[in-house]
Design an enzyme around this catalytic site. Structure first.
Site, mmCIF file in Angstrom:
data_model
loop_
_atom_site.group_PDB
_atom_site.id
_atom_site.type_symbol
_atom_site.label_atom_id
_atom_site.label_comp_id
_atom_site.label_asym_id
_atom_site.label_seq_id
_atom_site.Cartn_x
_atom_site.Cartn_y
_atom_site.Cartn_z
ATOM 1 N N ASP A 106 28.660 38.171 44.632
ATOM 2 C CA ASP A 106 29.408 36.954 44.925
ATOM 3 C C ASP A 106 28.483 35.861 45.486
ATOM 4 O O ASP A 106 27.900 36.030 46.567
ATOM 5 C CB ASP A 106 30.504 37.331 45.944
ATOM 6 C CG ASP A 106 31.542 36.254 46.108
ATOM 7 O OD1 ASP A 106 31.345 35.140 45.603
ATOM 8 O OD2 ASP A 106 32.556 36.537 46.770
ATOM 9 N N ASP A 110 39.152 31.344 43.281
ATOM 10 C CA ASP A 110 40.015 32.469 43.649
ATOM 11 C C ASP A 110 41.464 32.213 43.236
ATOM 12 O O ASP A 110 42.080 31.249 43.698
ATOM 13 C CB ASP A 110 39.951 32.698 45.162
ATOM 14 C CG ASP A 110 38.593 33.224 45.583
ATOM 15 O OD1 ASP A 110 37.691 33.293 44.729
ATOM 16 O OD2 ASP A 110 38.446 33.572 46.767
HETATM 17 C C1 GLA Z 1 35.087 34.967 47.355
HETATM 18 C C2 GLA Z 1 35.454 35.715 46.090
HETATM 19 C C3 GLA Z 1 36.666 36.585 46.341
HETATM 20 C C4 GLA Z 1 36.392 37.548 47.477
HETATM 21 C C5 GLA Z 1 35.947 36.778 48.719
HETATM 22 C C6 GLA Z 1 35.443 37.705 49.811
HETATM 23 O O1 GLA Z 1 36.076 34.050 47.734
HETATM 24 O O2 GLA Z 1 35.708 34.826 45.038
HETATM 25 O O3 GLA Z 1 37.010 37.300 45.178
HETATM 26 O O4 GLA Z 1 35.405 38.454 47.092
HETATM 27 O O5 GLA Z 1 34.887 35.884 48.411
HETATM 28 O O6 GLA Z 1 34.999 37.027 50.928
#
Ligand code: GLA
Length: 677
Positions: free
Chosen positions: A406, A469
């Site tokens: 990520d 997200d």
């Molecule tokens: C980002 C990712 C999510 C999750 C969060 C965790 O927002 O896109 O899918 O993994 O981080 O902190």
């Protein structure tokens, strides 16, 4: 006497005035005087007499005292019940929007009919006037959308008012729908489900659990297994190592006291993993930063006890928050960041990672982990920056099979990244993972930057997130589903990029109990029909099916959405060709996906606010001749059709069908399939 007459006359006049008063002339009802809480919008909350930012309403330099300040995509459902005469407002992008990113369309819809619309509104443009007759209208919808990208979509309905003669209007929430289970229960006799093709690297440990529904006890066998693999007759787990690259045609078998079943599986030993989209569970959207070892073990248990494993789900993935959080007050997140060799440590919530993955593997499942190429993860835990080699080795030693990588704080390393800089951390991790002595699937999470779908595979990714997200805001989920699902996939033509070994990932399945980001869990804000659309679209675009609700608290409806084997077959089709939007007519969309056996999966979607008939025309689908049509959610044949197939589809719902070439000559005229979900 005179006085009495006069009194009587006055009384009569007053009485007649009193009865006439409500009809004496329409009353003005300002929308901002109503309860605005049921308004659904993509960001923030609708404001009375203010913009969504809380500043005074202003459009094109002109201030307004009254009105609604919303944020796209927003929906105001006004229940008028025939009691209003006119609706009027001045619409536009609020001057405080910050920049001119947004292009907004405004629509006024009365009982399903578009009464007024304007498109292409930008920041700074003068407000446009809407003034429409709403006599007799029962439900009036005010919609502001900026399809595809809601950033800075500050949509004002300034001076919004109704002239009312009857009952006072009310702003209503989304309609209540019954959660109707369409998925039939699997038969008690054995049935083998899930992927029909499976990839593994030569010489690496292999684990494939035969997914089969039916009464237990059940015994398993596999014919023509390649050398190095064996099957456990009791658990159905196929394990071992294949040294020799090649494609092996295996026949899987399952038997119980009521019958037996077999199915072909191609095991491909070579360079490509993830020959079908990943299926599993991820901790983020329900447990966010509370995840623990016990939660992960419970999830693995639930994957088995719920029967999800029997439909092909296999990954049990920890998301963020398992590593140490520098500076945390909470001691359960503290400790040394790394050991003396510089290898990353888990925080005290995960006392023994190897023991955890052993536990997950013992159930026939696989384990996933998460980190960031930056110094910190998105939730501020230790990331892999400058320790990539050590951390990948540690994940492999711990026994992980999947890594979500990520971007997060990598933005500090490369603040305005060039394409090469965007690719660099992923290319690095991709090559390191390939050198480990076990198979690790790599999921790129960088929200679609730099059109990742064009290069995600080349840098070693097996899937990549295509947008932000999906569940970043709990009440934003319905809007995000349409935007980051339908719109992003159609506009960016993402069907051109995904395929075997490398998949587009629109984020997790947001069903069941999810975190509401306020310390509690709540049932998904998606309506039942939106949930059918969610799963159907994911299967049509060949997305990973990673459920992220509470797997230990699955209600029957949620489980039915996750465990329809004919729907899952679309997602897991071995051809691996993602579907795409084939036709659009206003809010009605037809999506289709070619399947390996020559048939086609077709989704007839209604994104509108009222039920509508959606038509899948053969000419749009590139088809000719007769087709047999099967309703996949109900697992029922609907008959033979020629030229087109129509279905009545509810608000935000779908009819998901499979069209197969019909052998016999088709005589039947197109039939109207009523009562689909
Ligand atoms: C980002 C990712 C999510 C999750 C969060 C965790 O927002 O896109 O899918 O993994 O981080 O902190």
């Amino acid at each position: 006497m005179k006085l009495t007459r006069l009194t009587l006359f006055a009384t009569l006049v007053l009485a007649s005035l009193a009865t006439q008063l409500p009809g004496a002339g329409p009353e003005t009802v300002w929308l901002s005087s109503l309860d605005l809480s049921p308004i659904v919008q993509g960001w923030g909350q609708a404001q009375a007499d203010k913009a969504v930012t809380g500043k005074p309403l202003a459009i094109g330099g002109k201030k307004f005292e009254r009105g609604l300040g919303t944020h796209t995509d927003s929906l105001v459902r006004l229940r008028l019940n025939g009691g209003a005469e006119r609706f009027s407002a001045m619409v536009g992008v609020d001057d405080a929007a910050g920049n001119d990113h947004a292009t907004i369309s405004f629509r006024v819809i009365g009982d399903g009919k578009v009464l007024w619309r304007t498109t292409g509104m930008k920041l700074g443009a003068a407000a446009r006037k809407v003034d429409v007759d709403v006599k007799g209208v029962k439900m009036l919808l005010l919609i502001a959308d900026s399809r595809g990208d809601i950033s800075y979509g500050h949509a004002d309905w300034a001076d919004a008012k109704l002239l009312v003669t009857g009952a006072r209007p009310v702003i209503a929430g989304p309609p209540q729908e019954d959660a109707i289970i369409l998925t039939p229960k699997p038969p008690r006799t054995p049935r083998i489900n899930g992927a029909r093709i499976f990839g593994v690297h030569p010489g690496h440990p292999c684990l494939f659990t035969i997914p089969a529904t039916g009464d237990r006890p059940m015994t398993f066998a596999a014919d023509h297994l390649p050398m190095g693999l064996t099957v456990d007759a009791q658990t159905g787990q196929i394990q071992g190592r294949i040294e020799k690259p090649g494609t092996y045609a295996v026949t899987l078998r399952a038997a119980n006291s009521l019958g037996k079943a077999k199915r072909k599986l191609r095991i491909v030993c070579g360079e490509t993993l993830a020959l079908t989209p990943h299926m599993g569970w991820n901790s983020w959207y329900v447990w966010e930063n509370h995840v623990t070892d016990k939660i992960m073990r419970d999830a693995a248990d639930a994957m088995v006890s719920s029967g999800m494993i029997n439909h092909g789900y296999q990954y049990v993935n920890i998301d963020d928050c398992w590593s140490v959080k520098p500076g945390a007050n909470d001691t359960s997140l503290g400790g040394e960041l790394r050991d003396a060799q510089g290898m990353v440590n888990a925080n005290p919530r995960f006392p023994d990672m190897k023991d955890l993955t052993d536990y997950i593997h013992s159930k026939g499942l696989k384990a996933g982990i998460y980190t960031s190429p930056g110094p910190l993860t998105c939730a501020g835990h230790v990331g892999a920056y400058q320790h990539e080699e050590q951390d990948a080795r540690r994940f492999a030693e711990w026994g992980y099979d999947f890594l979500k990588y990520d971007w997060c704080s990598y933005g500090r390393i490369a603040p305005k990244p060039s394409l090469a800089q965007m690719q660099e951390p992923y290319r690095l991790m991709g090559s390191i993972l390939r050198r480990q002595d076990r198979d690790l699937v790599l999921n790129l999470c960088q929200y679609g930057m730099g059109d990742v779908w064009k290069w995600g595979k080349e840098v070693g990714g097996h899937s990549w997130r295509t947008a932000g997200d999906l569940g970043g805001s709990f009440y934003g989920i319905p809007g995000a589903l349409f935007r980051d699902g339908f719109d992003v996939y159609a506009q960016k033509e993402l069907h051109k990029y995904g395929g075997p070994g490398a998949w587009n990932d629109p984020d997790y399945l947001l069903l069941g109990y999810l975190s509401n980001w306020k310390g509690a869990t709540a049932l998904t804000p998606l309506t039942p029909n939106e949930q059918y659309s969610h799963v159907s679209l994911w299967c049509l675009v060949a997305a990973p099916l990673i459920f992220s609700g509470d797997i230990t608290r699955l209600d029957d409806f949620t489980l039915s959405l996750l465990s329809n084997d004919e729907v899952i077959d679309v997602d897991q089709d071995p051809l691996g060709k993602p579907g795409r939007r084939m036709a659009i007519d206003g809010e009605l969309e037809v999506w289709a996906r070619d399947l390996e056996d020559g048939s086609m999966a077709v989704g007839l979607f209604n994104r509108g606010e009222e039920p509508a008939t959606v038509t899948a025309r053969w000419c749009d689908l590139g088809l000719k001749g007769g087709r047999t049509v099967r309703d996949l959610w109900r697992q029922q044949d609907l008959g033979r059709f020629n030229g087109e197939f129509k279905a009545l589809v509810p608000r935000h719902g779908v009819a998901l069908v499979r069209l197969a070439p019909a052998r016999a000559k088709v005589l039947a005229a197109p039939k109207f399939a009523e009562g689909l979900p």
